[in-house]
Design a protein around this motif. Structure first.
Motif, PDB file in Angstrom:
ATOM      1  N   TYR A 123       0.843  -1.209   0.000  1.00 55.15           N
ATOM      2  CA  TYR A 123       0.000   0.000   0.000  1.00 55.15           C
ATOM      3  C   TYR A 123       0.873   1.253   0.000  1.00 55.15           C
ATOM      4  CZ  TYR A 123      -2.576   3.812   2.243  1.00 55.15           C
ATOM      5  OH  TYR A 123      -3.104   5.047   2.564  1.00 55.15           O
ATOM      6  N   GLU A 124       1.872   1.286   0.854  1.00 56.03           N
ATOM      7  CA  GLU A 124       2.753   2.464   0.936  1.00 56.03           C
ATOM      8  C   GLU A 124       3.520   2.669  -0.361  1.00 56.03           C
ATOM      9  OE1 GLU A 124       5.024   1.349   4.349  1.00 56.03           O
ATOM     10  OE2 GLU A 124       3.536   2.128   5.779  1.00 56.03           O
ATOM     11  N   TYR A 125       3.919   1.574  -0.975  1.00 55.98           N
ATOM     12  CA  TYR A 125       4.659   1.638  -2.236  1.00 55.98           C
ATOM     13  C   TYR A 125       3.806   2.277  -3.331  1.00 55.98           C
ATOM     14  CZ  TYR A 125       7.089  -0.191  -6.410  1.00 55.98           C
ATOM     15  OH  TYR A 125       7.728  -0.321  -7.619  1.00 55.98           O
ATOM     16  N   CYS A 126       2.572   1.847  -3.446  1.00 58.15           N
ATOM     17  CA  CYS A 126       1.727   2.300  -4.549  1.00 58.15           C
ATOM     18  C   CYS A 126       1.113   3.670  -4.311  1.00 58.15           C
ATOM     19  CB  CYS A 126       0.621   1.276  -4.821  1.00 58.15           C
ATOM     20  SG  CYS A 126      -0.173   1.454  -6.437  1.00 58.15           S
ATOM     21  N   THR A 127       1.125   4.146  -3.077  1.00 57.62           N
ATOM     22  CA  THR A 127       0.507   5.446  -2.791  1.00 57.62           C
ATOM     23  C   THR A 127       1.526   6.520  -2.436  1.00 57.62           C
ATOM     24  OG1 THR A 127       0.170   4.798  -0.464  1.00 57.62           O
ATOM     25  CG2 THR A 127      -1.644   4.381  -2.006  1.00 57.62           C
ATOM     26  N   HIS A 128       2.803   6.217  -2.575  1.00 57.70           N
ATOM     27  CA  HIS A 128       3.837   7.211  -2.255  1.00 57.70           C
ATOM     28  C   HIS A 128       3.695   8.410  -3.191  1.00 57.70           C
ATOM     29  CE1 HIS A 128       7.722   9.091  -1.586  1.00 57.70           C
ATOM     30  NE2 HIS A 128       7.913   8.283  -0.552  1.00 57.70           N
ATOM     31  N   PRO A 129       3.654   9.615  -2.647  1.00 62.71           N
ATOM     32  CA  PRO A 129       3.402  10.799  -3.487  1.00 62.71           C
ATOM     33  C   PRO A 129       4.485  11.086  -4.519  1.00 62.71           C
ATOM     34  CG  PRO A 129       4.019  11.450  -1.253  1.00 62.71           C
ATOM     35  CD  PRO A 129       3.777   9.973  -1.220  1.00 62.71           C
ATOM     36  N   GLU A 130       5.692  10.587  -4.316  1.00 62.66           N
ATOM     37  CA  GLU A 130       6.773  10.856  -5.265  1.00 62.66           C
ATOM     38  C   GLU A 130       6.946   9.736  -6.288  1.00 62.66           C
ATOM     39  OE1 GLU A 130      10.353  11.684  -3.154  1.00 62.66           O
ATOM     40  OE2 GLU A 130       9.450  13.270  -1.944  1.00 62.66           O
ATOM     41  N   GLY A 131       6.150   8.708  -6.182  1.00 64.58           N
ATOM     42  CA  GLY A 131       6.254   7.592  -7.107  1.00 64.58           C
ATOM     43  C   GLY A 131       5.149   7.623  -8.137  1.00 64.58           C
ATOM     44  N   GLY A 132       5.210   6.673  -9.040  1.00 64.99           N
ATOM     45  CA  GLY A 132       4.147   6.506 -10.023  1.00 64.99           C
ATOM     46  C   GLY A 132       3.664   5.070  -9.967  1.00 64.99           C
ATOM     47  N   CYS A 133       2.372   4.876  -9.735  1.00 60.70           N
ATOM     48  CA  CYS A 133       1.816   3.537  -9.622  1.00 60.70           C
ATOM     49  C   CYS A 133       0.718   3.356 -10.659  1.00 60.70           C
ATOM     50  CB  CYS A 133       1.252   3.292  -8.223  1.00 60.70           C
ATOM     51  SG  CYS A 133       0.547   1.643  -8.007  1.00 60.70           S
ATOM     52  N   ALA A 134       0.872   2.357 -11.509  1.00 60.20           N
ATOM     53  CA  ALA A 134      -0.095   2.130 -12.576  1.00 60.20           C
ATOM     54  C   ALA A 134      -1.428   1.604 -12.057  1.00 60.20           C
ATOM     55  CB  ALA A 134       0.479   1.142 -13.594  1.00 60.20           C
ATOM     56  N   GLN A 135      -1.474   1.160 -10.808  1.00 60.43           N
ATOM     57  CA  GLN A 135      -2.707   0.603 -10.243  1.00 60.43           C
ATOM     58  C   GLN A 135      -3.224   1.449  -9.083  1.00 60.43           C
ATOM     59  OE1 GLN A 135      -3.667  -1.777 -12.106  1.00 60.43           O
ATOM     60  NE2 GLN A 135      -1.709  -2.208 -13.116  1.00 60.43           N
ATOM     61  N   ALA A 136      -2.949   2.733  -9.109  1.00 56.59           N
ATOM     62  CA  ALA A 136      -3.277   3.593  -7.975  1.00 56.59           C
ATOM     63  C   ALA A 136      -4.771   3.649  -7.672  1.00 56.59           C
ATOM     64  CB  ALA A 136      -2.754   5.007  -8.222  1.00 56.59           C
ATOM     65  N   ALA A 137      -5.616   3.472  -8.680  1.00 54.69           N
ATOM     66  CA  ALA A 137      -7.061   3.551  -8.447  1.00 54.69           C
ATOM     67  C   ALA A 137      -7.547   2.477  -7.481  1.00 54.69           C
ATOM     68  CB  ALA A 137      -7.818   3.446  -9.765  1.00 54.69           C
ATOM     69  N   LYS A 138      -6.820   1.357  -7.411  1.00 53.40           N
ATOM     70  CA  LYS A 138      -7.211   0.287  -6.484  1.00 53.40           C
ATOM     71  C   LYS A 138      -7.149   0.750  -5.036  1.00 53.40           C
ATOM     72  CE  LYS A 138      -7.237  -2.939  -9.785  1.00 53.40           C
ATOM     73  NZ  LYS A 138      -6.873  -2.084 -10.913  1.00 53.40           N
ATOM     74  N   PHE A 139      -6.269   1.708  -4.770  1.00 51.72           N
ATOM     75  CA  PHE A 139      -6.047   2.168  -3.403  1.00 51.72           C
ATOM     76  C   PHE A 139      -6.732   3.504  -3.106  1.00 51.72           C
ATOM     77  CE2 PHE A 139      -2.581  -0.579  -4.673  1.00 51.72           C
ATOM     78  CZ  PHE A 139      -2.468  -1.445  -3.607  1.00 51.72           C
ATOM     79  N   GLU A 140      -7.453   4.043  -4.075  1.00 50.04           N
ATOM     80  CA  GLU A 140      -8.079   5.356  -3.912  1.00 50.04           C
ATOM     81  C   GLU A 140      -8.974   5.454  -2.677  1.00 50.04           C
ATOM     82  OE1 GLU A 140      -8.822   9.326  -4.834  1.00 50.04           O
ATOM     83  OE2 GLU A 140      -7.386   7.969  -5.798  1.00 50.04           O
ATOM     84  N   PRO A 141      -9.784   4.431  -2.344  1.00 46.69           N
ATOM     85  CA  PRO A 141     -10.678   4.569  -1.170  1.00 46.69           C
ATOM     86  C   PRO A 141      -9.971   4.392   0.171  1.00 46.69           C
ATOM     87  CG  PRO A 141     -11.511   2.951  -2.779  1.00 46.69           C
ATOM     88  CD  PRO A 141     -10.076   3.209  -3.093  1.00 46.69           C
ATOM     89  N   VAL A 142      -8.697   3.972   0.171  1.00 44.48           N
ATOM     90  CA  VAL A 142      -8.027   3.566   1.408  1.00 44.48           C
ATOM     91  C   VAL A 142      -7.436   4.768   2.143  1.00 44.48           C
ATOM     92  CG1 VAL A 142      -6.197   2.128   2.398  1.00 44.48           C
ATOM     93  CG2 VAL A 142      -7.529   1.295   0.434  1.00 44.48           C
ATOM     94  N   GLU A 143      -7.695   4.830   3.440  1.00 46.39           N
ATOM     95  CA  GLU A 143      -7.136   5.871   4.303  1.00 46.39           C
ATOM     96  C   GLU A 143      -5.823   5.412   4.922  1.00 46.39           C
ATOM     97  OE1 GLU A 143      -6.628   9.422   6.199  1.00 46.39           O
ATOM     98  OE2 GLU A 143      -8.332   8.975   4.896  1.00 46.39           O
TER      99      GLU A 143
END
Length: 570
Positions: A123-143
């Motif tokens: 989760y931290e890997y894909c939502t890091h603000p300085e990174g780019g994650c091709a599957q970021a929408a999967k984590f959009e609802p997560v706090e």
């Protein structure tokens, strides 16, 4: 209110998906090698750095999610004991939290324990603000994600979330090992070649060699949780070539055991099947061949950090233009020449499951004269007689790109003819599929960069609920230099109203209510020129006659159950 009301299919709780299939039991590696050919060659084995199906599926032999979808679209426990629901206490009554219980004893292929910390790190890997994650929408609802103990993962949502099965579910959202990737987070994500080409996983195979855009060699994972699987000791995964050669290699020459995504004319498939070495398999999911319309300006004069970033496109946001482009297309003819019974006309981005298929837009009949009239009324006229319409000094000229494939080039030729008949000059370009669908941030030719006016391809989504898929068109999912060109919003479509409606979908319970909102989101995209849907495609692949255990899955990775494959008679 219960979580079950948000699901399209029943949740399977009793039988683990990795149970012995078809009663075929034996020693691990007993059947030697299985050969797979994907004519779109993988360019990475990190599915968070690519939206390309080829990359996600090649990685699925190694990396696994907590849960995934079987061939019927039913969610199945994978690295957990059961699917959390309100009824079993795994989802809170207020729908703001889901708790996953990891199956005890799981280890990574390097022998180290698989724990909740790996899930949290993903989760931290894909939502890091300085990174780019091709599957970021999967984590959009997560706090946030919490780890009370090694085998417990608690996912907290930003608000009540009736459909909580996006993060860590399906082949597009697997778990990566914290120990391997913890120095590859943020701006460093694309620099870790060793990790991205050779991830450590919990799946049935490990990578022994990765040659980008060419060949991948896998060996059976000696630490895999089922001692009798996989049946195959090694996998030869060949990438590149074309769909025609891939199909013949399985059904005519028998050189390979499995060929993926045979995007070929129906008569060609029939000729191949007559070879007697293999057979095609087909299934309809939500796969749609479409034309994407660029909402930004791809003019090369703007420079590499400005192309497909600066808004707006010179003319593609004019409703008269994109509506005329759609009206000019003869979709039934495209289906006939391209797919036959493996294709259907669609006017929607989400044609399946049927409950999500909107009936608002009718695009089934070509109307060239109507398209011309629409452009004329909007002031797009051919004032100098060169066959190209213009307005306020802007000419209707498009660069139309896609991947190299016989069916797609046939489509390009026809659509160019139709568009030029209504006064839109069309230049065609095709790019090697392994490059086009690759995740190389340095390449100018990827579909994410979108250095063209329009581009054509197909994609799909895992599972039977399109929430995360539709979330790919949110304004904050646009690929750009800042995201290392990762992101699902390829068209750069951006509407505040769309974002607000998607947020409503994310908090709405009940299949019928969710379907109504999803159809509105679909219509909003099409009516505002995000894309032009063409064909609802069946996924067609082929396997050798002596390859057992195949269950074509249109709801997850096509290689989802490769641990259950075996050699008939082996």
């Amino acid at each position: 209110m219960t979580i079950r009301t948000a699901l399209l299919t029943s949740v399977a709780l009793a039988i683990p998906a990795m149970a012995v299939a078809d009663g075929h039991v034996g020693e691990r590696g007993r059947d030697g090698e299985v050969s797979i050919i994907y004519w779109q060659a993988p360019s990475t084995l990190n599915p968070f750095l690519s939206s390309g199906t080829k990359d996600i599926e090649a990685a699925s032999l190694i990396l696994e999610p907590l849960a995934r979808f079987d061939e019927t679209g039913t969610i199945q426990p994978w690295l957990v004991d059961e699917i959390p629901t309100v009824e079993n206490g795994g989802v809170t009554e207020d729908l703001t939290q889901i708790t996953w219980k990891i199956t005890p004893g799981l280890v990574w292929s390097d022998g180290t324990p698989f724990t909740s910390e790996d899930v949290k790190f993903t989760y931290e890997y894909c939502t890091h603000p300085e990174g780019g994650c091709a599957q970021a929408a999967k984590f959009e609802p997560v706090e946030s994600v919490e780890t009370p103990d090694d085998l417990t993962v608690v996912v907290n949502f930003k608000e009540p979330t009736p459909y909580p099965y996006t993060a860590f579910v399906g082949g597009e959202s697997p778990i990566i090992q914290k120990a391997q990737f913890e120095n590859c987070i943020g701006a460093a994500v694309s620099t870790c070649t060793e990790q991205n080409f050779g991830p450590i996983g919990t799946g049935p195979f490990v990578v022994t060699e990765f040659r980008t855009n060419d060949v991948i060699a896998y060996a059976a994972n000696e630490n895999y949780r089922d001692p009798n699987k996989p049946a195959f000791a090694t996998v030869n995964f060949k990438g590149g070539g074309d769909a025609d050669a891939a199909g013949r290699a399985v059904m005519q020459t028998g050189e390979f055991d499995y060929a993926w995504n045979l995007q070929l004319a129906p008569e060609v498939i029939a000729q191949m099947e007559a070879g007697g070495q293999g057979q095609p398999v087909v299934g309809f999911g939500p796969l749609v061949e479409r034309i994407e319309l660029n909402h930004t300006n791809p003019d090369p004069a703007l420079g590499p950090d400005e192309r497909s970033v600066i808004r707006p496109h010179p003319f593609l946001q004019d409703p008269a233009v994109y509506e005329a482009m759609s009206m000019a297309i003869d979709r039934p003819l495209l289906v006939e020449i391209g797919y036959g019974q493996a294709g259907r006309v669609t006017c929607n981005l989400v044609p399946a499951p049927e409950i999500f298929n909107s009936d608002t837009i009718d695009c089934s009949t070509q109307d060239l004269e109507g398209a011309k009239a629409k452009l004329e009324e909007a002031g797009w006229v051919d004032s100098n007689g060169d066959g190209v319409r213009e307005k306020d000094g802007v000419e209707l000229r498009v660069l139309y790109q896609t991947s190299t494939n016989a069916v797609r080039q046939d489509f390009q030729a026809l659509i160019k003819e139709w568009w030029e008949e209504i006064g839109i000059a069309t230049e065609l370009r095709n790019i090697n599929a392994s490059v086009f669908f690759g995740g190389d941030a340095g390449s100018p030719d990827t579909f994410q960069k979108f250095y063209a006016d329009v581009e054509m391809y197909a994609n799909t989504f895992n599972g039977t609920d399109p929430q995360a898929y539709l979330g790919g068109d949110l304004c904050n999912k646009i690929p750009s230099p800042a995201s290392q060109w990762q992101g699902e919003n390829i068209t750069r479509f951006c509407m505040e109203e769309y974002d607000a409606l998607w947020a409503e979908l994310a908090r709405t319970s009940g299949v019928e209510a969710r379907a109504e909102i999803a159809k509105q989101l679909n219509d909003m995209q099409i009516m505002n020129g995000a894309r032009i849907p063409l064909v609802h495609r069946g996924r067609l692949s082929a396997h050798a006659n002596d390859l057992g255990g195949i269950k074509l899955n249109v709801w997850d990775s096509e290689l989802w159950n490769i641990a259950d494959w075996y050699r008939i008679g082996g």
